[in-house]
Design a protein around this motif. Structure first.
Motif, mmCIF file in Angstrom:
data_model
loop_
_atom_site.group_PDB
_atom_site.id
_atom_site.type_symbol
_atom_site.label_atom_id
_atom_site.label_comp_id
_atom_site.label_asym_id
_atom_site.label_seq_id
_atom_site.Cartn_x
_atom_site.Cartn_y
_atom_site.Cartn_z
ATOM 1 N N ARG A 76 -4.795 5.395 -0.086
ATOM 2 C CA ARG A 76 -4.681 4.720 1.066
ATOM 3 C C ARG A 76 -5.783 3.719 0.269
ATOM 4 N N TYR A 77 -7.306 4.713 0.042
ATOM 5 C CA TYR A 77 -8.023 3.177 -0.469
ATOM 6 C C TYR A 77 -8.256 3.077 -1.723
ATOM 7 N N GLU A 78 -6.975 3.711 -2.720
ATOM 8 C CA GLU A 78 -6.895 2.813 -3.968
ATOM 9 C C GLU A 78 -6.219 1.600 -3.625
ATOM 10 N N ALA A 79 -5.192 2.240 -3.411
ATOM 11 C CA ALA A 79 -3.829 1.508 -3.102
ATOM 12 C C ALA A 79 -4.643 0.156 -2.167
ATOM 13 N N TYR A 80 -4.951 0.547 -1.512
ATOM 14 C CA TYR A 80 -6.110 -1.050 -0.565
ATOM 15 C C TYR A 80 -6.082 -1.403 -1.233
ATOM 16 N N SER A 81 -8.158 -1.111 -2.397
ATOM 17 C CA SER A 81 -8.166 -2.139 -3.136
ATOM 18 C C SER A 81 -7.703 -2.246 -4.155
ATOM 19 N N LEU A 82 -6.347 -1.478 -4.958
ATOM 20 C CA LEU A 82 -6.777 -2.642 -5.513
ATOM 21 C C LEU A 82 -5.496 -3.929 -5.162
ATOM 22 N N ALA A 83 -4.385 -3.727 -4.001
ATOM 23 C CA ALA A 83 -3.763 -4.961 -3.384
ATOM 24 C C ALA A 83 -4.583 -6.041 -3.065
ATOM 25 N N ALA A 84 -6.386 -5.811 -3.500
ATOM 26 C CA ALA A 84 -6.695 -6.687 -2.997
ATOM 27 C C ALA A 84 -7.682 -7.617 -4.226
ATOM 28 N N VAL A 85 -7.836 -7.027 -5.450
ATOM 29 C CA VAL A 85 -8.239 -7.344 -6.437
ATOM 30 C C VAL A 85 -7.138 -7.928 -7.067
ATOM 31 N N ALA A 86 -5.931 -7.461 -6.910
ATOM 32 C CA ALA A 86 -4.734 -7.684 -8.099
ATOM 33 C C ALA A 86 -3.338 -8.095 -7.162
ATOM 34 N N ILE A 106 0.741 -1.291 -0.079
ATOM 35 C CA ILE A 106 0.133 -0.413 -0.219
ATOM 36 C C ILE A 106 0.987 1.100 -0.150
ATOM 37 N N ASP A 107 1.924 1.052 0.649
ATOM 38 C CA ASP A 107 2.789 2.507 0.718
ATOM 39 C C ASP A 107 3.546 2.785 -0.672
ATOM 40 N N PHE A 108 3.857 1.925 -1.502
ATOM 41 C CA PHE A 108 4.671 1.850 -2.381
ATOM 42 C C PHE A 108 3.087 2.125 -3.741
ATOM 43 N N LEU A 109 2.084 2.230 -3.196
ATOM 44 C CA LEU A 109 1.547 2.374 -4.013
ATOM 45 C C LEU A 109 0.877 3.675 -4.315
ATOM 46 N N VAL A 110 1.050 4.248 -3.309
ATOM 47 C CA VAL A 110 0.962 5.820 -2.578
ATOM 48 C C VAL A 110 1.854 6.391 -2.958
ATOM 49 N N THR A 111 3.064 5.678 -3.285
ATOM 50 C CA THR A 111 3.828 6.381 -3.044
ATOM 51 C C THR A 111 4.394 7.253 -4.072
ATOM 52 N N ASN A 112 4.470 5.945 -5.013
ATOM 53 C CA ASN A 112 5.460 5.388 -6.313
ATOM 54 C C ASN A 112 4.164 5.624 -7.406
ATOM 55 N N ALA A 144 1.277 -6.933 -10.839
ATOM 56 C CA ALA A 144 2.055 -6.643 -11.984
ATOM 57 C C ALA A 144 2.488 -4.938 -12.522
ATOM 58 N N LYS A 145 3.703 -4.684 -13.282
ATOM 59 C CA LYS A 145 3.704 -3.727 -14.305
ATOM 60 C C LYS A 145 1.932 -3.262 -15.191
ATOM 61 N N SER A 146 2.283 -4.481 -15.682
ATOM 62 C CA SER A 146 1.382 -4.411 -16.562
ATOM 63 C C SER A 146 -0.454 -3.485 -16.382
ATOM 64 N N LEU A 147 -0.520 -3.167 -15.354
ATOM 65 C CA LEU A 147 -1.590 -2.369 -14.339
ATOM 66 C C LEU A 147 -1.785 -0.924 -14.418
ATOM 67 N N PHE A 148 -0.025 -1.006 -14.228
ATOM 68 C CA PHE A 148 -0.109 0.454 -14.835
ATOM 69 C C PHE A 148 0.334 1.131 -15.921
ATOM 70 N N THR A 149 0.244 -0.180 -16.802
ATOM 71 C CA THR A 149 0.542 0.659 -18.633
ATOM 72 C C THR A 149 -0.773 0.680 -19.397
ATOM 73 N N GLY A 150 -0.970 2.129 -19.918
ATOM 74 C CA GLY A 150 -2.334 2.038 -21.095
ATOM 75 C C GLY A 150 -2.480 1.339 -22.346
ATOM 76 N N PRO A 151 -3.708 1.731 -22.976
ATOM 77 C CA PRO A 151 -3.545 1.408 -24.606
ATOM 78 C C PRO A 151 -2.678 1.807 -25.147
#
Length: 130
Positions: A89-99, A78-84, A119-126
């Protein structure tokens, strides 16, 4: 090989073992060569190491209690997703929960280990159409 001031320990070399290192049985081997690219960032204050592969961001957590090790790894994720990645924090927790892909790293030692992979692929657009 030990080098004073190296500050890196790669551990023992396992050619094969089950996920979670459940006991002291693994196929041990020696490596003729291991290639690491440590990057020292004195501007980061981390509780645990962070790992990056070509496909994943990986956060780890350790504790004598496996549940606490999991909670440490999840908090690091969660800290990594928020910081980087700029998530709340809510979005990071939700992403960690589903992916997030959290796995037991090892239970054989007194300190148990858990790692959470994102997965890094979660952060790449089409990809743009040609």
């Amino acid at each position: 090989m030990f080098l004073t001031g190296g500050l890196i320990w790669t551990g023992d070399s396992h050619c094969a073992q089950g996920n979670g290192e459940v006991n002291l049985t693994a196929i041990e081997c020696s490596f003729e060569e291991i290639e690491l690219q440590p990057i020292v960032r004195k501007d980061l204050k981390l509780t645990w190491p962070r790992i990056e592969t070509p496909t994943h961001y990986i956060q780890v957590g350790f504790d004598e209690d496996l549940n606490k090790a999991f909670n440490n790894a999840l908090a690091e994720t969660i800290d990594f997703l928020v910081t980087n990645k700029g998530l709340t924090r809510y979005e990071a927790y939700s992403l960690a929960a589903v992916a997030g892909d959290c796995r037991v790293s090892q239970v054989v030692d007194v300190r148990k280990g858990v790692h959470c992979m994102v997965a890094k692929s979660l952060f790449t657009g089409p990809k743009p159409k040609k």
